[in-house]
Design an enzyme around this catalytic site. Structure first.
Site, PDB file in Angstrom:
ATOM      1  N   GLU B 191       0.814  -1.224   0.000  1.00  0.00           N
ATOM      2  CA  GLU B 191       0.000   0.000   0.000  1.00  0.00           C
ATOM      3  C   GLU B 191       0.841   1.264   0.000  1.00  0.00           C
ATOM      4  OE1 GLU B 191      -0.747  -2.651   1.808  1.00  0.00           O
ATOM      5  OE2 GLU B 191      -2.754  -3.195   1.115  1.00  0.00           O
ATOM      6  N   HIS B 260     -10.051  -5.202  10.655  1.00  0.00           N
ATOM      7  CA  HIS B 260     -10.715  -4.970   9.365  1.00  0.00           C
ATOM      8  C   HIS B 260     -12.006  -4.178   9.519  1.00  0.00           C
ATOM      9  CE1 HIS B 260      -7.893  -7.996   8.022  1.00  0.00           C
ATOM     10  NE2 HIS B 260      -8.274  -7.821   6.770  1.00  0.00           N
TER      11      HIS B 260
END
Lengths: 336, 457
Positions: B191, B260
């Protein structure tokens, strides 16, 4: 290209430089040197604030590299960036005025020493977060490829940044997508006060792209002919679409990490030895004089020209007004 | 004229120091870069280098002198051919160190006062009178990207699994087929690297859309988002903009645990230089994503996994855009204002229906954009209802509800008939167990009871 440790210019690229070229290197390196000395002095006078990282000693790296580039090639580096800006052709007045935080600076006083940019000269900063410029510079190469041009991106970092994770994320993508990027590691032996040996498990930094198949070489970064020859070879490789290259330039900074660093982590003898025996400017000067290519008067004329340029930059940087208070609020967002 | 060498400041805070040692003596030749003296500050011993060339004519401050103020002349240097005797006599008393910069140049007369400018007035989109097509939020997002990519070749999409896999949540379905691998790019799972790469490309004027598989993973890239994307325009004095969209699902999913399931609205909304969008309806998802792609600034586009499959009416027009920065009153009412964004809009609408059964007429505001916040719509509503409930999935501390409460205090205090009520996620990492997860997340019943509380019912 392959991995190689090299201290002399590659044979193929080692053309004998012309007198004009040598004089150009001399002038450009001297300009960085004198500019940085002046910046150090002005810092001492309280005219420059905050952090100020001087490039003195490393001039041959950027001058050798930039002389291998042509119009439209892009450049990005870390916070030790004054030399890069001058070598990119940015105006010393605008750079110095940014150091003093004045409206005549490249960022109109809003960036400072570490944050300057020039769209016109394709200079993309000036980045204060160690290693952050590596993905950004890879993105500059990506943009060149996306647009279908043969322009390359030269992405500089120090030996300290080379252990950051995002460097390897960048290497991986650059190699995977064969992006036209040249990663220049300016190994000046110390990341702030920590020597390469104390920070890096493997100290041959030019090998750091080996896992991705990126060719790398180690170059004497104090010899502008060596840096330039390596640069030409690397630029040709990247421009031909063969992917990224790593150049480890073995260099040295004479001053501390920043202005307030007394540099107690190294001996005075070490610094003195580099200055007296390996100075990049003295080396070119010696080549010119010993080779009978230029006389003292010719070099003195250049010295004076450079000194005047730097003096004018320093004067401009003190005369240029502070930014208007309304500037606090501008340039946060562009109008949609 | 001899050159005066001044006592240097060697750190941002130094005002005086000890001249501990002279390394050059009167009569010595000095070259630029030569170390001429050593100075002791409260932190360290530093070397002073000569900037000019010449002969050290006079030492004005002897070694061992303490408390030498910054900018005091400490020596004089004569250039080649000058007479050393022309050097000025040492000054009896060191002048005080002048305040740096201010003394060098007087501050210019300000052309305008240094107060924050008023936010630009943003007009809401006109009512769409043409044909509407029922569309899922997922397809609306895809259509927005496809339309903008057809319109502008500088727009491209990159992220994990966006191309061949057709998107981890199938948002980019079909884009690879239409636009090819050059413009729909699968990245490695890195990322920070691909976000930084995209920012670099954006600085050159390209318009990347960066998909994060979820915004949880964008924390790996947040330095590039804040330090590189959001700040460069300002740091470059307006030279270098960064037209980029960071998008992906934000907030909770279903039983995926703490790492998450998090709302990042307040994280990004905190930062100047960013715009932050969090739509609920498919029409807003499409219209706002198109606006985000066309926007010359970095835009954080927060989607919601649990909403992707919902179907709403979407205007059938590729030129239809929803402006960033404008909230929408989803249901007008007079008794209480319920403010929500993203999936909580659905809960707010359900809560308003339940409240209606109990005789409470709630107004529901869908913020749609978090930054710049549509304060006008919020304040006008509170002036009408005199009561406000904010709803968010995220934590309350320094959250969006906290900001709404602060704005209400500052701009609508006199209109309030009850304290602001915040409905939000529990102040814990999200648990996995079904019953605990439900307890930790705001429910419709919480909004209903919050609204009744501020209505004193």
């Amino acid at each position: 290209m392959a991995l190689k440790r090299r201290t002399k210019p590659a044979t193929g690229a080692a053309k004998t430089p012309s007198v004009e070229q040598l004089l150009k290197y001399y002038r450009e390196m001297l300009q960085i040197r004198r500019f940085e000395e002046k910046a150090g002095q002005m810092y001492g006078m309280g005219l420059i604030g905050g952090f100020c990282h001087l490039y003195i000693g490393q001039e041959a790296v950027v001058v050798g590299m930039q002389n291998a580039l042509s119009l439209g090639d892009s450049v990005i580096t870390s916070y030790r960036d004054h030399g890069h800006m001058l070598a990119c052709g940015m105006d010393p007045k605008g750079v110095m005025a940014e150091l003093t935080g004045r409206s005549g600076g490249y960022s109109r006083g809003k960036g400072g020493s570490m944050h300057m940019f020039s769209k016109a000269e394709h200079f993309y900063g000036g980045h204060g977060i160690v290693g952050a410029q590596m993905p950004l510079g890879t993105g500059l190469a990506f943009a060149n490829r996306y647009r279908g041009t043969d322009r390359v991106s030269v992405t500089y970092c120090g030996d300290g940044a080379i252990n950051q994770g995002q460097v390897y994320e960048s290497f991986n993508m650059a190699a995977l997508w064969k992006l036209p990027v040249i990663y220049v590691i300016e190994n000046n032996k110390y990341g702030m006060g920590t020597s390469v040996q104390r920070a890096s498990a493997s100290t041959d930094l030019f090998e750091r792209g080996a896992a991705y198949g990126i060719p790398g070489s180690q170059i004497d970064g104090m010899d502008v002919l060596a840096t330039h020859a390596a640069a030409e070879e690397a630029v040709a490789h990247a421009r031909a679409g063969k992917g990224p290259v790593i150049l480890e330039m073995m260099t040295y900074r004479y001053r501390g990490h920043s202005m307030s660093d007394p540099a107690k982590y190294r001996t005075k003898e070490e610094v003195a030895k580099m200055r007296t025996e390996h100075d990049p400017i003295d080396l070119v000067r010696k080549r010119l004089i010993d080779g009978g290519l230029a006389n003292e008067d010719a070099l003195k004329a250049i010295d004076k020209e450079v000194k005047d340029l730097v003096t004018a930059a320093a004067e401009f940087a003190q005369e240029s007004p502070e930014p208007d208070p309304s500037e606090v609020w501008t340039d946060v967002l562009l109008e949609a | 004229m001899p050159i005066q060498i001044l006592m240097p400041a060697l750190s941002p805070t130094m005002t005086e120091g000890k001249l501990s040692k002279w390394l050059k003596q009167e009569g010595d030749a000095v070259k630029a870069g030569d170390v001429i003296a050593e100075i002791e500050t409260d932190k360290a011993t530093m070397e002073v280098e000569a900037v000019d060339e010449g002969t050290l004519a006079k030492i004005l401050v002897p070694e061992g002198t303490e408390n030498v103020a910054v900018n005091t002349p400490i020596a004089s240097l004569t250039a080649e051919g000058e007479d050393a005797s022309a050097a000025p006599a040492p000054e009896a008393k060191a002048p005080p160190a002048p305040a740096p910069e201010k003394s060098a140049t007087p501050a210019p007369e300000s052309k305008s006062p240094a107060v924050a400018p008023k936010a630009a007035i943003i007009e809401a989109e006109p009512e769409f009178k043409g044909k509407h097509v029922p569309t899922t939020v997922r397809d609306a997002l895809r259509d927005a990207m496809a339309e903008e990519m057809r319109r502008d070749k500088d727009v491209f999409l990159l992220g994990e699994e966006v191309a061949e896999y057709q998107g981890a949540y199938k948002v980019s379905q079909g884009l690879l087929d239409e636009f090819g691998a050059q413009r729909v790019i699968d990245t490695p799972i890195t990322e920070m690297g691909f976000a930084g790469l995209a920012v670099g490309a954006a600085l050159t004027g390209l318009k990347p859309i960066v998909e994060f598989m979820t915004f949880n993973f964008a924390m790996q890239a947040i330095d590039q988002i804040i330090n590189s994307a959001a700040k460069t325009l300002y740091m470059s004095g307006g030279q270098m903009g960064c037209p980029i969209v960071f998008r992906g699902p934000n907030g909770v999913a279903s039983r995926v645990g703490a790492q998450h399931s998090q709302c990042y609205a307040s994280w990004y909304a905190h930062c100047p230089g960013l715009k932050v969008v969090a739509p609920y309806f498919a029409s807003d998802a499409k219209g706002l994503l198109k606006a985000a792609i066309r926007d010359p600034n970095p835009v954080i586009f927060l989607e919601h996994e649990l909403v992707y499959g919902q179907t709403h009416d979407v205007p059938d027009d590729p030129d239809w855009i929803v402006p960033i920065g404008k909230a929408r009153i989803v249901k007008p009412g007079k008794d209480v204002t319920i403010i929500a964004f993203s999936r909580m809009v659905q809960y707010a609408i359900e809560a308003a229906a339940k409240l209606a059964d109990e005789g409470i007429d709630a107004e529901v505001i869908d913020l749609r954009t978090i930054r710049p916040l549509d304060i006008e719509t919020i304040v006008n509503s509170i002036k009408k209802t005199n009561r406000v409930v904010s709803c968010e999935e995220g934590w309350h501390f320094a959250g969006i509800g906290a900001e709404i409460a602060a704005i209400t205090m500052e701009q609508a205090f006199d209109y309030l008939d009850a304290p602001v009520k915040r409905v939000h996620g529990a102040d814990v990492p999200l648990p996995y167990a079904a019953n605990l997860e439900k307890l930790a997340l705001p429910q419709v019943a919480d909004i209903v009871s919050g609204a009744k509380e501020v209505c004193y019912r």
